[in-house]
Scaffold this motif. Sequence first.
Motif, PDB file in Angstrom:
ATOM      1  N   HIS A  43       0.828  -1.207   0.000  1.00 12.68           N
ATOM      2  CA  HIS A  43       0.000   0.000   0.000  1.00 12.68           C
ATOM      3  C   HIS A  43       0.866   1.263   0.000  1.00 12.68           C
ATOM      4  CE1 HIS A  43      -3.915   1.985   0.658  1.00 12.68           C
ATOM      5  NE2 HIS A  43      -3.186   2.903   1.269  1.00 12.68           N
ATOM      6  N   GLN A  44       1.990   1.225   0.688  1.00 12.00           N
ATOM      7  CA  GLN A  44       2.851   2.399   0.776  1.00 12.00           C
ATOM      8  C   GLN A  44       3.470   2.767  -0.570  1.00 12.00           C
ATOM      9  OE1 GLN A  44       5.439   1.112   4.131  1.00 12.00           O
ATOM     10  NE2 GLN A  44       4.936   3.105   4.998  1.00 12.00           N
ATOM     11  N   LYS A  45       3.685   1.775  -1.419  1.00 15.38           N
ATOM     12  CA  LYS A  45       4.329   2.011  -2.713  1.00 15.38           C
ATOM     13  C   LYS A  45       3.447   1.434  -3.827  1.00 15.38           C
ATOM     14  CE  LYS A  45       9.100   2.405  -1.125  1.00 15.38           C
ATOM     15  NZ  LYS A  45       8.754   2.731   0.252  1.00 15.38           N
ATOM     16  N   PRO A  46       2.312   2.086  -4.078  1.00 17.47           N
ATOM     17  CA  PRO A  46       1.352   1.568  -5.058  1.00 17.47           C
ATOM     18  C   PRO A  46       1.877   1.693  -6.486  1.00 17.47           C
ATOM     19  CG  PRO A  46       0.713   3.765  -4.354  1.00 17.47           C
ATOM     20  CD  PRO A  46       1.885   3.374  -3.498  1.00 17.47           C
ATOM     21  N   SER A  49       0.006   5.883   1.075  1.00 19.82           N
ATOM     22  CA  SER A  49       0.775   5.923  -0.165  1.00 19.82           C
ATOM     23  C   SER A  49       1.862   6.990  -0.111  1.00 19.82           C
ATOM     24  CB  SER A  49      -0.156   6.214  -1.344  1.00 19.82           C
ATOM     25  OG  SER A  49       0.587   6.475  -2.517  1.00 19.82           O
ATOM     26  N   TYR A  66       3.426   7.776  -2.920  1.00 22.46           N
ATOM     27  CA  TYR A  66       3.479   8.293  -4.287  1.00 22.46           C
ATOM     28  C   TYR A  66       2.280   9.214  -4.526  1.00 22.46           C
ATOM     29  CZ  TYR A  66       6.800   4.440  -5.049  1.00 22.46           C
ATOM     30  OH  TYR A  66       7.873   3.574  -4.971  1.00 22.46           O
ATOM     31  N   MET A 122      -2.829   5.466  -5.414  1.00 26.01           N
ATOM     32  CA  MET A 122      -3.092   4.678  -4.207  1.00 26.01           C
ATOM     33  C   MET A 122      -3.814   3.382  -4.553  1.00 26.01           C
ATOM     34  SD  MET A 122      -6.460   6.231  -2.220  1.00 26.01           S
ATOM     35  CE  MET A 122      -6.565   4.815  -1.116  1.00 26.01           C
ATOM     36  N   HIS A 123      -3.772   2.455  -3.630  1.00 22.12           N
ATOM     37  CA  HIS A 123      -4.568   1.242  -3.741  1.00 22.12           C
ATOM     38  C   HIS A 123      -5.964   1.564  -3.216  1.00 22.12           C
ATOM     39  CE1 HIS A 123      -2.201  -2.079  -5.286  1.00 22.12           C
ATOM     40  NE2 HIS A 123      -1.142  -1.538  -4.689  1.00 22.12           N
ATOM     41  N   ASP A 125      -4.014  -4.497  -3.228  1.00 24.60           N
ATOM     42  CA  ASP A 125      -2.914  -4.753  -2.301  1.00 24.60           C
ATOM     43  C   ASP A 125      -3.289  -5.872  -1.331  1.00 24.60           C
ATOM     44  OD1 ASP A 125      -4.875  -3.044  -1.263  1.00 24.60           O
ATOM     45  OD2 ASP A 125      -3.476  -1.834  -0.093  1.00 24.60           O
ATOM     46  N   GLU A 145      -4.508   9.686  -2.256  1.00 23.12           N
ATOM     47  CA  GLU A 145      -5.008   9.221  -0.963  1.00 23.12           C
ATOM     48  C   GLU A 145      -5.359  10.404  -0.065  1.00 23.12           C
ATOM     49  OE1 GLU A 145      -4.479   5.434   1.863  1.00 23.12           O
ATOM     50  OE2 GLU A 145      -2.755   6.030   0.660  1.00 23.12           O
ATOM     51  N   ALA A 175      -2.664  -0.633  -8.690  1.00 22.37           N
ATOM     52  CA  ALA A 175      -3.284   0.489  -7.979  1.00 22.37           C
ATOM     53  C   ALA A 175      -3.966   1.415  -8.978  1.00 22.37           C
ATOM     54  CB  ALA A 175      -2.224   1.236  -7.182  1.00 22.37           C
TER      55      ALA A 175
END
Length: 427
Positions: free
Chosen positions: A19-22, A133, A135, A139-140, A145, A118, A113
């Motif tokens: 989730h952090q790096k979609p 996210s 980025y 986002m997801h 994810d 987000e 994603a």
Amino acid sequence: MNINSSYTQEMVSMRRSIHQKPETGWTEFRTTALVVRRLKELGFEVKMGKAIVNTDFVMGRYDSEVKLGMQRALQAGITQEEIDATEGYTGAVGIWKTGKPGPVTAIRYDMDALYVPETTNPEHIPNKKGFASQYPGVMHACGHDCHTAIGLSVAHWIADHKDELCGTIKLIFQPAEEGTRGACSIAESGIVDDVNFLFASHIGNKPRLGEVTVTEPGYNATVKFDVHFEGKPAHSVANPQDGRNALMAACHTVVMAGSLPRHGSGLTTVSCGKINAGEMRNVVPTHATLQMEVRGSTNELCDYIYSQVCRAVKANAEAFDVKYDIVKVGQALTMNPDKELAEVIKECASEVVGPENVSYFKETGGSEDVTFLMTRVQNHGGQAAHFYYGSDDTGPHRSDFDPDDEKSMPVGFTIQTKLLLKKNGIH
């Protein structure tokens, strides 16, 4: 619902990392690398790249996005060797061969994603717990994810329970579901041609937490496509007769497409969501692009309305003496789950959430490209079915989407492992 807490912890940790790096469709290089690493660590045979992607059927893949995806993956700690192993095409299939006679069962997990920013609301769980996210603008927002994380924990469960299983199990980690871009090329690779049973599922949507819906025949067939017109420049006053107006061709196409007769046999829709055209105010517009889609309640109705729009494009290109090109960037079929396999899902889901919390659901508004994989399996004599497992989210494709992973993911995981025991368990 009994589930080993280590599986839940593993799922939650992986989901939050993803989730952090979609990564959007066809750019899931970090996600693919994480999947491949874990599958190999567990002892799976892994196929990837052109072994599972028929490049003749790839849709909606853009070189600039792919290049950015590779750069981000490298920055996130993925090695060049891991990226090279994809041959430029994301996704992976983990294959577990038990060595004992039995069916071939596959489960599909999508990975991509969305271009959705987000929310910054501090009460949003990813913000509150520090895994939002990283980025901007991505986002997801649809739970893929979660799907990927569940798939890896199912792989872990398979390795842990290998002595209880027979036949072959394939875990399909599919890129580019959003925009219905990825499944067709996976299906056309032939990777599911030997599959006897294919299961697909999705977190959230209609059911709430603790509920499951088994999908009935439905979904819309769809074609997503871009229309490119190319004209000839000229000064808008001095010599307009020498120009060829791509913008006018595009505008007339939109009007004509919107005026086309629909079909009396069922739903047919036409949509133009975006138009880009022209160079400057006093130049006859040379270029125009339309982003369009059609949908139909059956494959035949979708083909009908798509062919009508293509006729409109051709007619307007001829009328304005411009060149045109129609590029298909996504596609999905209608879904026709096998009743027998749907009943197996209902039975397993009832054991997890109780029979009173399991129902049937017919999707009439959306589209899903897993239909290509399902249809491919069915055309080769196998069976396929689909289900949703609920979460108390706000709705997909929203900036505040979150399915509360600790509560919802174990439901999907447990149903899937029960399905594997049902079809590939040693009885």
